[in-house]
Enzyme design. Structure first.
Site, PDB file in Angstrom:
ATOM      1  N   HIS A 114       0.851  -1.189   0.000  1.00 23.03           N
ATOM      2  CA  HIS A 114       0.000   0.000   0.000  1.00 23.03           C
ATOM      3  C   HIS A 114       0.887   1.239   0.000  1.00 23.03           C
ATOM      4  CE1 HIS A 114      -3.844  -1.904   1.904  1.00 23.03           C
ATOM      5  NE2 HIS A 114      -3.366  -2.613   0.900  1.00 23.03           N
TER       6      HIS A 114
ATOM      7  N   TYR B 190      -8.898   5.215   7.869  1.00 20.08           N
ATOM      8  CA  TYR B 190      -9.029   5.546   9.291  1.00 20.08           C
ATOM      9  C   TYR B 190     -10.118   6.606   9.406  1.00 20.08           C
ATOM     10  CZ  TYR B 190      -4.568   3.228  10.435  1.00 20.08           C
ATOM     11  OH  TYR B 190      -3.567   2.312  10.629  1.00 20.08           O
TER      12      TYR B 190
ATOM     13  N   PRO C  69      -3.233  -0.018  18.956  1.00 22.08           N
ATOM     14  CA  PRO C  69      -3.026  -0.477  17.574  1.00 22.08           C
ATOM     15  C   PRO C  69      -3.212   0.592  16.499  1.00 22.08           C
ATOM     16  CG  PRO C  69      -5.124  -1.274  18.423  1.00 22.08           C
ATOM     17  CD  PRO C  69      -4.417  -0.616  19.571  1.00 22.08           C
TER      18      PRO C  69
ATOM     19  N   LYS D 109       1.968  -0.291  14.988  1.00 21.25           N
ATOM     20  CA  LYS D 109       3.397  -0.354  15.302  1.00 21.25           C
ATOM     21  C   LYS D 109       3.851  -1.589  16.084  1.00 21.25           C
ATOM     22  CE  LYS D 109       4.906   3.254  13.297  1.00 21.25           C
ATOM     23  NZ  LYS D 109       4.536   2.626  12.023  1.00 21.25           N
TER      24      LYS D 109
ATOM     25  N   TYR E 245       4.362   6.486   9.919  1.00 17.12           N
ATOM     26  CA  TYR E 245       3.519   5.335   9.589  1.00 17.12           C
ATOM     27  C   TYR E 245       4.308   4.272   8.820  1.00 17.12           C
ATOM     28  CZ  TYR E 245      -0.774   2.794   8.698  1.00 17.12           C
ATOM     29  OH  TYR E 245      -1.743   1.821   8.674  1.00 17.12           O
TER      30      TYR E 245
HETATM   31  C1  PHB Z   1      -5.208  -4.531  10.821  1.00 18.82           C
HETATM   32  O1  PHB Z   1      -5.303  -4.730   9.604  1.00 18.82           O
HETATM   33  O2  PHB Z   1      -5.450  -5.425  11.643  1.00 18.82           O
HETATM   34  C2  PHB Z   1      -4.793  -3.194  11.328  1.00 18.82           C
HETATM   35  C3  PHB Z   1      -4.442  -2.212  10.429  1.00 18.82           C
HETATM   36  C4  PHB Z   1      -4.070  -0.965  10.885  1.00 18.82           C
HETATM   37  C5  PHB Z   1      -4.056  -0.699  12.240  1.00 18.82           C
HETATM   38  C6  PHB Z   1      -4.394  -1.693  13.143  1.00 18.82           C
HETATM   39  C7  PHB Z   1      -4.777  -2.953  12.691  1.00 18.82           C
HETATM   40  O3  PHB Z   1      -3.709   0.530  12.680  1.00 18.82           O
END
Ligand code: PHB
Ligand code: APR
Length: 395
Positions: free
Chosen positions: A72, A201, A293, A297, A385
């Protein structure tokens, strides 16, 4: 039994460390209390930083990741009904993240471990550590009802947040820094083709939501709930209703729905134990630190820790120098705290806090509006990120 390095835990930290040591000709024994299937099936995180991907490839365990991982080069931040694209690659000189489930990473590493013929014990009962401040620390456990003892030069505590290594350090020799958040994430894995090629997000007035994926056929979604929420209170229909309310944007974008394959609630906390060492035992990964999460990280920090630790053991065995071992905790903690800061910032910016005022809500929207309008702010998000530079050479 004897091992140069006794590793407790066969999660990403323990398995990566074991393989890095193998590549350097250092022997290790891995002791894990769960079964191999349990460790592989456990649904966890899924975003790998560029540096973690490079590490897997250079270690020779990246073939399936390169084939099946989803690269990505950007992500979306969504609020007030609109999605805004952040071009990670353009902002970071070509870096990207790769979506590849932690359980896939663990599966590849277990296969690699077994191929080396070096020992890994699953379903080890009553694992304990002894004499960790002496030159000959020991791991004891029971396997198939028989007592086992491994005398080690060093122990690597890679046994996660709930493991036994950190609690074996005498109180007063370790300092804990901790923050709990007044919410958790309800997460699902769904049999549905991802309707966006990149993560979304979302900051919504009903709370945070996250669109992610595992493969071209599997979507992974989350939304913010109270911390002790009982998953039993949520029927599949109610989960989809809430996901769609929070995620649907004005242009009509929304996740595809499908059969829910797995669901659960995870609490959120920030946690750091300092130093990441006691005597001859070194802590790595979740055993030493937890991040919420939101910044994706956790797994990447574990990988960064064990890269430093493997180099430090190599320096000890090849040059008889403890210098890097002595610096291990300080080197890791600089990176850990920067990841803590970033994860806290992502979490605070994208979640609704109980008891917050209308002022707070407006300010948070302005924060996001500033973010998507400022190249400097987007660059700051992007470089954190995709992952800050590693502190030591890869392998
Ligand atoms: C996930 O795909 O499980 C995932 C992706 C991004 C995050 C947390 C979990 O910030
Ligand atoms: N004895 C032996 N093994 C243990 C013990 C014990 N007493 N307690 C826990 N373990 C094992 C767990 O079963 C698990 O397999 O240690 C392993 C720790 O793995 P993780 O919890 O995955 O932690 P870590 O390897 O540090 O990986 C970092 O990144 O995505 C994040 O939080 C996520 O798992 C994550 C992590």
């Amino acid at each position: 039994m004897h091992a140069q390095v006794g590793i407790i835990g066969a999660g990403p930290a323990g398995l990566l460390l074991g393989h890095l040591l193998h590549l350097k000709g250092i022997d290790s024994v891995i002791v894990e209390n769960r079964s191999q299937d349990y460790v592989i099936d456990r649904v966890r995180a899924g975003v790998l930083e560029q540096g973690t991907v490079d590490l897997m490839i250079q270690m020779g365990v990246g073939a399936r990741l390169q084939r099946e991982g989803l690269r990505h080069e950007g992500l979306y931040i969504s609020f007030s009904g609109r999605r805004h694209h952040i071009d990670l690659a353009e902002l970071t000189g070509g870096k990207a993240i790769t979506v590849y489930g932690q359980n896939e990473v663990v599966k590849d590493l277990i296969d690699a471990r077994i191929a080396t013929g070096r020992p890994v014990y699953f379903e080890a009962a009553n694992v304990s550590v002894h004499d960790i401040d002496s030159p000959r620390p020991k791991i004891r456990f029971q396997k198939d009802g028989r007592n086992q003892e491994i005398a080690c030069d060093f122990i690597a505590g890679c046994d996660g947040f709930h493991g036994i290594c950190r609690p074996s350090i005498p109180e007063g020799s370790i300092k804990i820094y901790e923050r709990e958040y007044p919410f958790g994430w309800l997460g699902i894995l769904a049999e549905a083709a991802p309707s966006s090629e990149e993560l979304v997000y979302t900051y919504h007035e009903r709370g945070f939501a996250l669109f992610s994926m595992r493969s071209p056929k599997i979507t992974r979604l989350y939304f913010q709930v109270p911390p002790a929420e009982d998953i039993g209170n949520w029927s599949d229909d109610a989960i989809w209703d809430e996901m769609l309310i929070r995620m649907t944007t004005r242009d009509g974008w929304k996740p595809n729905t499908g059969r829910i394959l797995q669901k659960g609630v995870t609490p959120m906390r920030s946690f750091v134990a300092e130093p990441m060492r006691y005597g001859r035992m070194f802590l790595a990964g979740d055993a030493a630190h937890i991040v919420p999460p939101t910044g994706a990280k956790g797994l990447n920090l574990a990988a960064a820790d064990v890269m430093v630790l493997a180099q430090a053991f190599a320096r000890f065995y090849q040059q008889n120098s403890t210098q890097l071992l002595d610096q291990y905790s300080d080197i890791c903690l600089r990176r850990v705290w920067k990841a803590q800061r970033f994860s806290w910032w992502m979490t605070s910016t994208l979640h609704r806090f109980p008891g917050e005022t209308e002022f707070d809500y407006r300010r948070q929207l302005a924060d996001l509006d500033y973010l998507i309008g400022s190249r400097a702010a987007m660059t700051s998000l992007a470089e954190n990120y995709v992952g800050l530079p590693m502190d030591v050479p890869l392998v």
